[in-house]
Design a protein around this motif. Structure first.
Motif, PDB file in Angstrom:
ATOM      1  N   ALA A 168       0.831  -1.207   0.000  1.00 33.65           N
ATOM      2  CA  ALA A 168       0.000   0.000   0.000  1.00 33.65           C
ATOM      3  C   ALA A 168       0.867   1.260   0.000  1.00 33.65           C
ATOM      4  O   ALA A 168       0.580   2.231  -0.713  1.00 33.65           O
ATOM      5  CB  ALA A 168      -0.923  -0.004   1.214  1.00 33.65           C
ATOM      6  N   HIS A 169       1.930   1.237   0.790  1.00 33.38           N
ATOM      7  CA  HIS A 169       2.824   2.397   0.867  1.00 33.38           C
ATOM      8  C   HIS A 169       3.521   2.641  -0.467  1.00 33.38           C
ATOM      9  O   HIS A 169       3.618   3.784  -0.937  1.00 33.38           O
ATOM     10  CB  HIS A 169       3.860   2.181   1.968  1.00 33.38           C
ATOM     11  N   ARG A 170       3.986   1.562  -1.080  1.00 39.51           N
ATOM     12  CA  ARG A 170       4.659   1.710  -2.371  1.00 39.51           C
ATOM     13  C   ARG A 170       3.690   2.182  -3.452  1.00 39.51           C
ATOM     14  O   ARG A 170       4.062   2.969  -4.327  1.00 39.51           O
ATOM     15  CB  ARG A 170       5.314   0.390  -2.769  1.00 39.51           C
ATOM     16  N   ALA A 171       2.452   1.695  -3.388  1.00 46.49           N
ATOM     17  CA  ALA A 171       1.448   2.143  -4.358  1.00 46.49           C
ATOM     18  C   ALA A 171       1.172   3.632  -4.188  1.00 46.49           C
ATOM     19  O   ALA A 171       1.000   4.368  -5.174  1.00 46.49           O
ATOM     20  CB  ALA A 171       0.159   1.344  -4.185  1.00 46.49           C
ATOM     21  N   LEU A 172       1.138   4.085  -2.931  1.00 48.57           N
ATOM     22  CA  LEU A 172       0.926   5.511  -2.659  1.00 48.57           C
ATOM     23  C   LEU A 172       2.075   6.342  -3.218  1.00 48.57           C
ATOM     24  O   LEU A 172       1.853   7.364  -3.886  1.00 48.57           O
ATOM     25  CB  LEU A 172       0.800   5.731  -1.151  1.00 48.57           C
ATOM     26  N   ILE A 173       3.304   5.902  -2.955  1.00 45.85           N
ATOM     27  CA  ILE A 173       4.480   6.621  -3.459  1.00 45.85           C
ATOM     28  C   ILE A 173       4.495   6.624  -4.985  1.00 45.85           C
ATOM     29  O   ILE A 173       4.763   7.655  -5.620  1.00 45.85           O
ATOM     30  CB  ILE A 173       5.774   5.981  -2.920  1.00 45.85           C
ATOM     31  N   ASP A 174       4.205   5.478  -5.581  1.00 45.70           N
ATOM     32  CA  ASP A 174       4.192   5.388  -7.047  1.00 45.70           C
ATOM     33  C   ASP A 174       3.138   6.321  -7.640  1.00 45.70           C
ATOM     34  O   ASP A 174       3.355   6.930  -8.697  1.00 45.70           O
ATOM     35  CB  ASP A 174       3.921   3.948  -7.488  1.00 45.70           C
ATOM     36  N   GLY A 175       1.992   6.417  -6.966  1.00 40.90           N
ATOM     37  CA  GLY A 175       0.944   7.310  -7.440  1.00 40.90           C
ATOM     38  C   GLY A 175       1.372   8.767  -7.388  1.00 40.90           C
ATOM     39  O   GLY A 175       1.116   9.542  -8.317  1.00 40.90           O
ATOM     40  N   ILE A 176       2.045   9.140  -6.294  1.00 41.40           N
ATOM     41  CA  ILE A 176       2.532  10.516  -6.152  1.00 41.40           C
ATOM     42  C   ILE A 176       3.568  10.828  -7.230  1.00 41.40           C
ATOM     43  O   ILE A 176       3.532  11.885  -7.867  1.00 41.40           O
ATOM     44  CB  ILE A 176       3.135  10.725  -4.751  1.00 41.40           C
ATOM     45  N   VAL A 177       4.492   9.894  -7.429  1.00 35.98           N
ATOM     46  CA  VAL A 177       5.539  10.088  -8.441  1.00 35.98           C
ATOM     47  C   VAL A 177       4.931  10.187  -9.837  1.00 35.98           C
ATOM     48  O   VAL A 177       5.313  11.046 -10.639  1.00 35.98           O
ATOM     49  CB  VAL A 177       6.563   8.937  -8.383  1.00 35.98           C
ATOM     50  N   LYS A 228       5.151  13.364 -12.315  1.00 37.48           N
ATOM     51  CA  LYS A 228       5.735  13.259 -13.651  1.00 37.48           C
ATOM     52  C   LYS A 228       4.756  13.741 -14.717  1.00 37.48           C
ATOM     53  O   LYS A 228       5.141  14.451 -15.654  1.00 37.48           O
ATOM     54  CB  LYS A 228       6.140  11.810 -13.929  1.00 37.48           C
ATOM     55  N   THR A 229       3.493  13.348 -14.576  1.00 36.96           N
ATOM     56  CA  THR A 229       2.483  13.761 -15.550  1.00 36.96           C
ATOM     57  C   THR A 229       2.315  15.273 -15.554  1.00 36.96           C
ATOM     58  O   THR A 229       2.255  15.904 -16.617  1.00 36.96           O
ATOM     59  CB  THR A 229       1.133  13.092 -15.233  1.00 36.96           C
ATOM     60  N   ALA A 230       2.246  15.858 -14.353  1.00 38.09           N
ATOM     61  CA  ALA A 230       2.099  17.313 -14.249  1.00 38.09           C
ATOM     62  C   ALA A 230       3.301  18.032 -14.849  1.00 38.09           C
ATOM     63  O   ALA A 230       3.153  19.056 -15.535  1.00 38.09           O
ATOM     64  CB  ALA A 230       1.915  17.713 -12.787  1.00 38.09           C
ATOM     65  N   ARG A 259       6.886  28.264 -13.861  1.00 35.29           N
ATOM     66  CA  ARG A 259       7.159  28.282 -12.422  1.00 35.29           C
ATOM     67  C   ARG A 259       5.902  27.922 -11.627  1.00 35.29           C
ATOM     68  O   ARG A 259       5.949  27.133 -10.679  1.00 35.29           O
ATOM     69  CB  ARG A 259       7.659  29.662 -12.001  1.00 35.29           C
ATOM     70  N   THR A 260       4.779  28.487 -12.029  1.00 34.54           N
ATOM     71  CA  THR A 260       3.513  28.195 -11.346  1.00 34.54           C
ATOM     72  C   THR A 260       3.127  26.729 -11.492  1.00 34.54           C
ATOM     73  O   THR A 260       2.713  26.077 -10.527  1.00 34.54           O
ATOM     74  CB  THR A 260       2.386  29.078 -11.918  1.00 34.54           C
ATOM     75  N   SER A 307       2.886  23.938  -8.531  1.00 35.46           N
ATOM     76  CA  SER A 307       1.635  23.195  -8.358  1.00 35.46           C
ATOM     77  C   SER A 307       1.879  21.694  -8.399  1.00 35.46           C
ATOM     78  O   SER A 307       1.272  20.935  -7.637  1.00 35.46           O
ATOM     79  CB  SER A 307       0.642  23.597  -9.454  1.00 35.46           C
ATOM     80  N   ALA A 308       2.788  21.255  -9.276  1.00 33.42           N
ATOM     81  CA  ALA A 308       3.104  19.825  -9.376  1.00 33.42           C
ATOM     82  C   ALA A 308       3.739  19.316  -8.087  1.00 33.42           C
ATOM     83  O   ALA A 308       3.461  18.199  -7.639  1.00 33.42           O
ATOM     84  CB  ALA A 308       4.044  19.579 -10.555  1.00 33.42           C
ATOM     85  N   LYS A 309       4.580  20.136  -7.455  1.00 33.09           N
ATOM     86  CA  LYS A 309       5.229  19.732  -6.212  1.00 33.09           C
ATOM     87  C   LYS A 309       4.232  19.636  -5.059  1.00 33.09           C
ATOM     88  O   LYS A 309       4.387  18.813  -4.161  1.00 33.09           O
ATOM     89  CB  LYS A 309       6.328  20.731  -5.849  1.00 33.09           C
TER      90      LYS A 309
END
Length: 210
Positions: A160-169, A173-175, A201-202, A206-208
Motif C-alpha cells: 500500500a505504501h509503495r502504491a501511494l508513493i508510485d501514485g505521487i511520483v 511526472k504527468t504534471a 514556475r507556477t 503546483s506539481a510539487k
C-alpha cells in the motif's frame, strides 16, 4: 571676387541653418526607432536564450527523475532482500530452538519411561506424553500462524505504501510533462519569455504541492 566668395559662404551658412532643424528632427525621430529595435532584439534574445536554457533543463530534469526512479527501485530491492534474509534467519533460529526442545523432551520422556514399573504407570506416562506433544503442536501452530499473519500484514502495508508513493511520483511526472509541453508550445508560439517562465514556475510549484 571677394563679393562672390562672400555670397557663396553666406548661401552655404543659410542652407546649413535651414538644414540643422531638419537633421535634428531626423535624429530625434530615429532615436526611438533604434531604441525599439534594441528592445525588440533584446526581447528576442532573452526568449531564445530562455527557451534554449529551458530545453537543456528539460533534459536534466528528465534525467534527474529517471535517476531518482532508479534509486527508488534499487532501495526497494535492497530492502526486500534484507527483509527476506532477516525472516529466514529468525525462522532458522526458531527451528533450531524447537529442535533443541524436542531433544530435551525426548530425553525427559526416556527418563520417565525408565521409572515406570507397572502397566498403569506406563499408561499414565504415555497419556502424559501424548498431551504434552499435542500442546506443543498446538502452540507451535499458533506461533506459526501469528508469524504468517504478521508477515502478511507487513507485506500489505509495504504494498500500500509503495502504491501511494508510485501514485505521487506518477502524478508529479504527468504534471511536469504537461508543464514542459506547455512551455515548449509557448516558446514556439513566440510568447514572451517572462510569461513562459511565470507559467512554468507556477505549474512546477503546483506539481510539487499536488
Amino acid at each position: 571676387m571677394k563679393s562672390k566668395i562672400f555670397k557663396i559662404v553666406t548661401a552655404g551658412t543659410l542652407a546649413l541653418g535651414l538644414l540643422t532643424p531638419v537633421l535634428a528632427l531626423a535624429e530625434d525621430s530615429s532615436t526611438p526607432t533604434r531604441n525599439r529595435v534594441k528592445t525588440d532584439l533584446r526581447v528576442k534574445v532573452e526568449k531564445v536564450n530562455f527557451c534554449t536554457r529551458f530545453t537543456e533543463s528539460e533534459d536534466k530534469l528528465h534525467g534527474g527523475l529517471s535517476e531518482k526512479s532508479d534509486e527508488l527501485s534499487k532501495k526497494r530491492v535492497e530492502r526486500d532482500v534484507f527483509r527476506v534474509k532477516k525472516v529466514g534467519e529468525r525462522q532458522t533460529k526458531l527451528s533450531e530452538k524447537r529442535s533443541d526442545l524436542d531433544v530435551n523432551r525426548t530425553e525427559s520422556y526416556a527418563k520417565l519411561d525408565a521409572r515406570a514399573m507397572t502397566d498403569a504407570q506406563k499408561v499414565a506416562i504415555a497419556t502424559f506424553k501424548e498431551k504434552v506433544n499435542t500442546a506443543v503442536a498446538v502452540r507451535r501452530l499458533a506461533v506459526d500462524e501469528a508469524m504468517s499473519a504478521f508477515l502478511t500484514g507487513v507485506d500489505q502495508i509495504k504494498t500500500a505504501h509503495r502504491a501511494l508513493i508510485d501514485g505521487i511520483v506518477s502524478t508529479y511526472k504527468t504534471a511536469m510533462d504537461v508543464a514542459i509541453a506547455q512551455a515548449k508550445s509557448d516558446c514556439a508560439a513566440g510568447v514572451s519569455a517572462e510569461t513562459v517562465k511565470n507559467t512554468l514556475r507556477t505549474a512546477t510549484q503546483s506539481a510539487k504541492e499536488t
